[in-house]
Design a protein around this motif. Structure first.
Motif, PDB file in Angstrom:
ATOM      1  N   GLY A 175       0.646  -1.165   0.115  1.00  0.00           N
ATOM      2  CA  GLY A 175      -0.058  -0.058  -0.088  1.00  0.00           C
ATOM      3  C   GLY A 175       0.918   1.306   0.099  1.00  0.00           C
ATOM      4  O   GLY A 175       0.353   2.288  -0.044  1.00  0.00           O
ATOM      5  N   VAL A 176       2.355   1.164  -0.054  1.00  0.00           N
ATOM      6  CA  VAL A 176       2.761   2.560  -0.036  1.00  0.00           C
ATOM      7  C   VAL A 176       3.770   2.416  -1.400  1.00  0.00           C
ATOM      8  O   VAL A 176       4.539   1.458  -1.625  1.00  0.00           O
ATOM      9  N   ASP A 177       3.866   3.426  -2.053  1.00  0.00           N
ATOM     10  CA  ASP A 177       4.408   3.472  -3.355  1.00  0.00           C
ATOM     11  C   ASP A 177       5.938   3.808  -2.973  1.00  0.00           C
ATOM     12  O   ASP A 177       6.107   4.056  -1.943  1.00  0.00           O
ATOM     13  N   ALA A 178       6.878   3.970  -4.058  1.00  0.00           N
ATOM     14  CA  ALA A 178       8.349   3.928  -3.905  1.00  0.00           C
ATOM     15  C   ALA A 178       8.508   5.474  -3.434  1.00  0.00           C
ATOM     16  O   ALA A 178       9.232   5.578  -2.672  1.00  0.00           O
ATOM     17  N   PHE A 179       7.816   6.224  -3.805  1.00  0.00           N
ATOM     18  CA  PHE A 179       8.088   7.682  -3.295  1.00  0.00           C
ATOM     19  C   PHE A 179       7.752   7.935  -1.674  1.00  0.00           C
ATOM     20  O   PHE A 179       8.421   8.459  -1.117  1.00  0.00           O
ATOM     21  N   GLY A 180       6.504   7.217  -1.472  1.00  0.00           N
ATOM     22  CA  GLY A 180       6.413   7.231  -0.044  1.00  0.00           C
ATOM     23  C   GLY A 180       7.351   6.310   0.830  1.00  0.00           C
ATOM     24  O   GLY A 180       7.625   6.789   1.971  1.00  0.00           O
ATOM     25  N   LEU A 181       7.858   5.395   0.376  1.00  0.00           N
ATOM     26  CA  LEU A 181       9.022   4.641   0.881  1.00  0.00           C
ATOM     27  C   LEU A 181      10.265   5.585   1.199  1.00  0.00           C
ATOM     28  O   LEU A 181      10.592   5.611   2.406  1.00  0.00           O
ATOM     29  N   VAL A 182      10.414   6.363   0.068  1.00  0.00           N
ATOM     30  CA  VAL A 182      11.583   7.154   0.164  1.00  0.00           C
ATOM     31  C   VAL A 182      11.697   8.002   1.255  1.00  0.00           C
ATOM     32  O   VAL A 182      12.433   8.312   1.955  1.00  0.00           O
ATOM     33  N   ASN A 183      10.344   8.792   1.044  1.00  0.00           N
ATOM     34  CA  ASN A 183       9.802   9.649   2.206  1.00  0.00           C
ATOM     35  C   ASN A 183      10.355   9.126   3.544  1.00  0.00           C
ATOM     36  O   ASN A 183      10.602   9.716   4.563  1.00  0.00           O
ATOM     37  N   MET A 184       9.577   7.932   3.887  1.00  0.00           N
ATOM     38  CA  MET A 184       9.776   7.511   4.834  1.00  0.00           C
ATOM     39  C   MET A 184      11.051   7.069   5.591  1.00  0.00           C
ATOM     40  O   MET A 184      11.325   7.395   6.588  1.00  0.00           O
ATOM     41  N   ILE A 185      11.886   6.636   4.662  1.00  0.00           N
ATOM     42  CA  ILE A 185      13.428   6.436   5.118  1.00  0.00           C
ATOM     43  C   ILE A 185      13.977   7.841   5.175  1.00  0.00           C
ATOM     44  O   ILE A 185      14.767   7.664   6.187  1.00  0.00           O
ATOM     45  N   VAL A 186      13.648   8.742   4.554  1.00  0.00           N
ATOM     46  CA  VAL A 186      14.598  10.190   4.804  1.00  0.00           C
ATOM     47  C   VAL A 186      13.858  10.613   5.999  1.00  0.00           C
ATOM     48  O   VAL A 186      14.879  11.095   7.050  1.00  0.00           O
ATOM     49  N   GLN A 187      12.775  10.327   6.609  1.00  0.00           N
ATOM     50  CA  GLN A 187      12.458  10.886   7.691  1.00  0.00           C
ATOM     51  C   GLN A 187      12.941  10.034   8.929  1.00  0.00           C
ATOM     52  O   GLN A 187      13.135  10.759   9.940  1.00  0.00           O
ATOM     53  N   ALA A 188      13.015   8.760   8.603  1.00  0.00           N
ATOM     54  CA  ALA A 188      13.719   8.001   9.682  1.00  0.00           C
ATOM     55  C   ALA A 188      15.220   8.210   9.902  1.00  0.00           C
ATOM     56  O   ALA A 188      15.780   8.248  10.785  1.00  0.00           O
ATOM     57  N   ALA A 189      15.665   8.515   8.822  1.00  0.00           N
ATOM     58  CA  ALA A 189      17.074   9.063   8.863  1.00  0.00           C
ATOM     59  C   ALA A 189      17.337  10.446   9.650  1.00  0.00           C
ATOM     60  O   ALA A 189      18.230  10.523  10.540  1.00  0.00           O
ATOM     61  N   HIS A 190      16.456  11.192   9.333  1.00  0.00           N
ATOM     62  CA  HIS A 190      16.766  12.449  10.085  1.00  0.00           C
ATOM     63  C   HIS A 190      16.174  12.116  11.685  1.00  0.00           C
ATOM     64  O   HIS A 190      16.819  12.727  12.606  1.00  0.00           O
ATOM     65  N   THR A 191      15.440  11.010  11.932  1.00  0.00           N
ATOM     66  CA  THR A 191      15.109  10.997  13.383  1.00  0.00           C
ATOM     67  C   THR A 191      16.204  10.138  13.923  1.00  0.00           C
ATOM     68  O   THR A 191      16.611  10.775  15.229  1.00  0.00           O
ATOM     69  N   ALA A 192      16.820   9.501  13.144  1.00  0.00           N
ATOM     70  CA  ALA A 192      18.096   8.836  13.856  1.00  0.00           C
ATOM     71  C   ALA A 192      19.281   9.858  14.152  1.00  0.00           C
ATOM     72  O   ALA A 192      19.904   9.605  15.242  1.00  0.00           O
ATOM     73  N   ARG A 193      19.635  10.748  13.195  1.00  0.00           N
ATOM     74  CA  ARG A 193      20.422  11.656  13.346  1.00  0.00           C
ATOM     75  C   ARG A 193      20.171  12.701  14.405  1.00  0.00           C
ATOM     76  O   ARG A 193      20.855  13.133  15.554  1.00  0.00           O
ATOM     77  N   ARG A 194      18.903  13.148  14.782  1.00  0.00           N
ATOM     78  CA  ARG A 194      18.111  13.656  15.986  1.00  0.00           C
ATOM     79  C   ARG A 194      18.389  12.857  17.148  1.00  0.00           C
ATOM     80  O   ARG A 194      18.698  13.615  18.267  1.00  0.00           O
ATOM     81  N   ASN A 195      18.147  11.783  17.229  1.00  0.00           N
ATOM     82  CA  ASN A 195      18.666  10.796  18.285  1.00  0.00           C
ATOM     83  C   ASN A 195      19.835  10.968  18.811  1.00  0.00           C
ATOM     84  O   ASN A 195      20.364  11.039  19.928  1.00  0.00           O
ATOM     85  N   ARG A 196      20.794  10.956  17.735  1.00  0.00           N
ATOM     86  CA  ARG A 196      22.196  11.259  18.209  1.00  0.00           C
ATOM     87  C   ARG A 196      22.446  12.665  19.154  1.00  0.00           C
ATOM     88  O   ARG A 196      23.033  12.600  20.081  1.00  0.00           O
ATOM     89  N   ASP A 197      21.681  13.725  18.389  1.00  0.00           N
ATOM     90  CA  ASP A 197      21.822  14.789  19.151  1.00  0.00           C
ATOM     91  C   ASP A 197      21.287  14.762  20.459  1.00  0.00           C
ATOM     92  O   ASP A 197      21.584  15.342  21.563  1.00  0.00           O
ATOM     93  N   LEU A 198      20.044  14.249  20.458  1.00  0.00           N
ATOM     94  CA  LEU A 198      19.100  14.104  21.759  1.00  0.00           C
ATOM     95  C   LEU A 198      20.196  13.284  22.791  1.00  0.00           C
ATOM     96  O   LEU A 198      20.070  13.743  23.978  1.00  0.00           O
ATOM     97  N   CYS A 199      20.769  12.202  22.489  1.00  0.00           N
ATOM     98  CA  CYS A 199      21.600  11.566  23.246  1.00  0.00           C
ATOM     99  C   CYS A 199      22.558  12.516  23.740  1.00  0.00           C
ATOM    100  O   CYS A 199      22.766  12.425  24.923  1.00  0.00           O
ATOM    101  N   GLN A 200      23.298  13.272  23.045  1.00  0.00           N
ATOM    102  CA  GLN A 200      24.470  14.187  23.591  1.00  0.00           C
ATOM    103  C   GLN A 200      23.689  15.247  24.439  1.00  0.00           C
ATOM    104  O   GLN A 200      24.333  15.457  25.485  1.00  0.00           O
ATOM    105  N   GLN A 201      22.565  15.806  24.053  1.00  0.00           N
ATOM    106  CA  GLN A 201      22.114  16.747  25.050  1.00  0.00           C
ATOM    107  C   GLN A 201      21.704  16.240  26.222  1.00  0.00           C
ATOM    108  O   GLN A 201      21.789  16.730  27.388  1.00  0.00           O
ATOM    109  N   LEU A 202      21.309  14.825  26.385  1.00  0.00           N
ATOM    110  CA  LEU A 202      20.878  14.312  27.666  1.00  0.00           C
ATOM    111  C   LEU A 202      22.243  14.278  28.239  1.00  0.00           C
ATOM    112  O   LEU A 202      22.541  14.291  29.776  1.00  0.00           O
ATOM    113  N   ALA A 203      23.485  13.737  27.667  1.00  0.00           N
ATOM    114  CA  ALA A 203      24.682  13.560  28.370  1.00  0.00           C
ATOM    115  C   ALA A 203      24.999  14.616  29.157  1.00  0.00           C
ATOM    116  O   ALA A 203      25.408  14.983  30.230  1.00  0.00           O
ATOM    117  N   GLN A 204      24.947  15.844  28.214  1.00  0.00           N
ATOM    118  CA  GLN A 204      25.433  17.130  28.897  1.00  0.00           C
ATOM    119  C   GLN A 204      24.395  17.837  29.803  1.00  0.00           C
ATOM    120  O   GLN A 204      24.921  18.239  30.840  1.00  0.00           O
TER     121      GLN A 204
END
Length: 132
Positions: A5-34
Motif C-alpha cells: 500500500g505504499v509507493d516507492a515515493f512514500g517509502l523514500v519519504n519514510m526512509i528520509v524521515q527515519a534517517a533524520h530521526t536517527a540523526r536527531r537521536n544522536r543529538d538528543l543523546c548528546q544533549q541528555l549526556a550534557q
C-alpha cells in the motif's frame, strides 16, 4: 511499484524521515549526556550525605539517582546501538528512542525541581534539632 500500500515515493519519504530521526537521536543523546553532567556539577555543591539522613529528603534523592542511572543506561545503549545494529534498524526505531531520551530528561528535571524544597526541609529539620 506498490509495496503493502505504499509507493516507492512514500517509502523514500519514510526512509528520509527515519534517517533524520536517527540523526536527531544522536543529538538528543548528546544533549541528555550534557544535561546529566550539569546536574552532577550542581549536586556536587550540595551536602548530599546530610540530605540523605532523613527519609523525607532521602527518598527524592534516591529517585533522582534511579533516574540518572536509567539515563546512563539509555545514553550507553544509544552508543552501543550505533556500533552494533544496522543503520536501517536504527532509522526505524528512532522515534521510540527519541521518546525515551526526552522522557529521561523530563524525569531528571522533575526531581531537580525538588532540590530547593529538599534543602529547605533539611535546613528546617536541622534547625529544629539544634533548638531543642
Amino acid at each position: 511499484m506498490q509495496v503493502t500500500g505504499v509507493d516507492a515515493f512514500g517509502l523514500v519519504n519514510m526512509i528520509v524521515q527515519a534517517a533524520h530521526t536517527a540523526r536527531r537521536n544522536r543529538d538528543l543523546c548528546q544533549q541528555l549526556a550534557q544535561h546529566v553532567l550539569i546536574v552532577a556539577d550542581l549536586l556536587r555543591k550540595l551536602d548530599i550525605p546530610a540530605l540523605r539522613q532523613h527519609l523525607e529528603t532521602r527518598r527524592p534523592l534516591e529517585l533522582l539517582d534511579a533516574s540518572l542511572f536509567r539515563a546512563y543506561k539509555l545514553v550507553r545503549s544509544c552508543a552501543q546501538r550505533q556500533e552494533n545494529t544496522s543503520q536501517i534498524y536504527q532509522m526505524f526505531t528512532g522515534a521510540e528512542v527519541a521518546s525515551k531520551l526526552r522522557l529521561a530528561q523530563e524525569e531528571i528535571d522533575r526531581y531537580i525541581n525538588l532540590i530547593p524544597m529538599i534543602t529547605l526541609v533539611a535546613a528546617v529539620g536541622a534547625r529544629q534539632v539544634t533548638s531543642r
